[in-house]
Design a protein around this motif. Structure first.
Motif: not given
Length: 275
Positions: A64-69
């Motif tokens: 849900a909280n991707s490290f990509g962002h």
């Protein structure tokens, strides 16, 4: 064997011991990120899992909280801050090292003394100022203070002192001004020091947790350190996932160091020649 050789062997063994002590936690972190949950606290430690579990790393990048962002936010802050810090530090260092003006040394000592001020003391003044100018809870609250680095000015000043003054004097005779001498002569000679400063400054901004914690509220603005903390809070018992997230956060630092390690050695050596 001579006494000098014995001393060298002993020093090498001591450095090897401390190197192993420092790298063991890092290796355990990577190993744990690929283990089954039941293998995390297994003793004796099994450094190579029987079966590599990629699910933890997939969760870090696709949850849900991707490290990509978080990566994009950190790259934005770190790259802009680093470019600005390297440019401004080189300009200021050139002024302190190569331009004679009244009170130059006293001004530099006062400037250098600001390194003794704990950064935590400035959080409240920064908060008031950023809120007043409207950049609180934006990445500019991290970028603008980040482009000013006292250490960078000191480091580049030390290198510029090592450049023979005869080079500048010859350029002056040919009609060149300070800006042309700086951009065409001095700056190209300072590439190792500039690269070293860029690597160190990039690492500072990439790992900056306190400033991001104080000046960022919206989760969409979170950088990697805040994203990692947020991931840990949401997965308090998922130790494998925590280690996978920590591994993801440290990868850029490893790549930056591997690419620029030779510049770090050259830059530190050249900056220590003359003071």
């Amino acid at each position: 064997m001579t006494k000098a050789l014995y001393t060298k062997i002993i020093v090498t063994l001591i450095m090897l011991f401390f190197s192993v002590v420092m790298i063991v936690p890092f290796l355990w972190m990577i190993s744990t990120s690929f283990k089954m949950p039941a293998e995390v606290f297994q003793y004796p430690i099994k450094w190579i899992p029987d079966q590599f579990m990629w699910d933890h790393h997939v969760k870090v990048w696709t949850g849900a909280n991707s490290f990509g962002h978080y990566y994009l936010n950190s790259l934005k802050v770190a790259l802009i801050s680093t470019v600005g810090a390297v440019l401004l530090s080189a300009l200021a260092a050139y002024g302190f090292a190569r331009i004679e003006f009244k009170g130059r040394n006293a001004m530099f000592i006062i400037y250098l003394s600001m390194m003794m001020v704990p950064p935590q003391v400035l959080f409240v003044p920064k908060f008031i100022m950023f809120d007043w100018v409207g950049i609180y809870n934006t990445h500019w609250a991290l970028i603008l203070p980040g482009v000013f680095t006292i250490f960078g000015v000191f480091m580049m000043r030390q290198f510029f002192f090592s450049v023979p003054h005869e080079i500048s004097e010859a350029a002056f005779i040919d009609g060149a001004g300070h800006f042309r001498i700086f951009s065409r002569i001095i700056l190209p000679m300072a590439k190792p020091s500039l690269a070293t400063l860029a690597i160190i400054d990039f690492s500072w901004h990439w790992n900056d947790y306190e400033n991001a914690l104080v000046f960022l509220i919206d989760q969409d603005l979170y950088t990697v350190p805040l994203g990692l903390q947020n991931f840990i809070l949401e997965n308090t018992v998922d130790y494998n996932g925590m280690m996978a997230a920590a591994t993801a956060g440290i990868i850029p630092m490893i790549l930056v160091f591997l690419i620029g390690q030779k510049y770090i050695i050259q830059g530190v050596a050249s900056s220590a020649v003359k003071g």
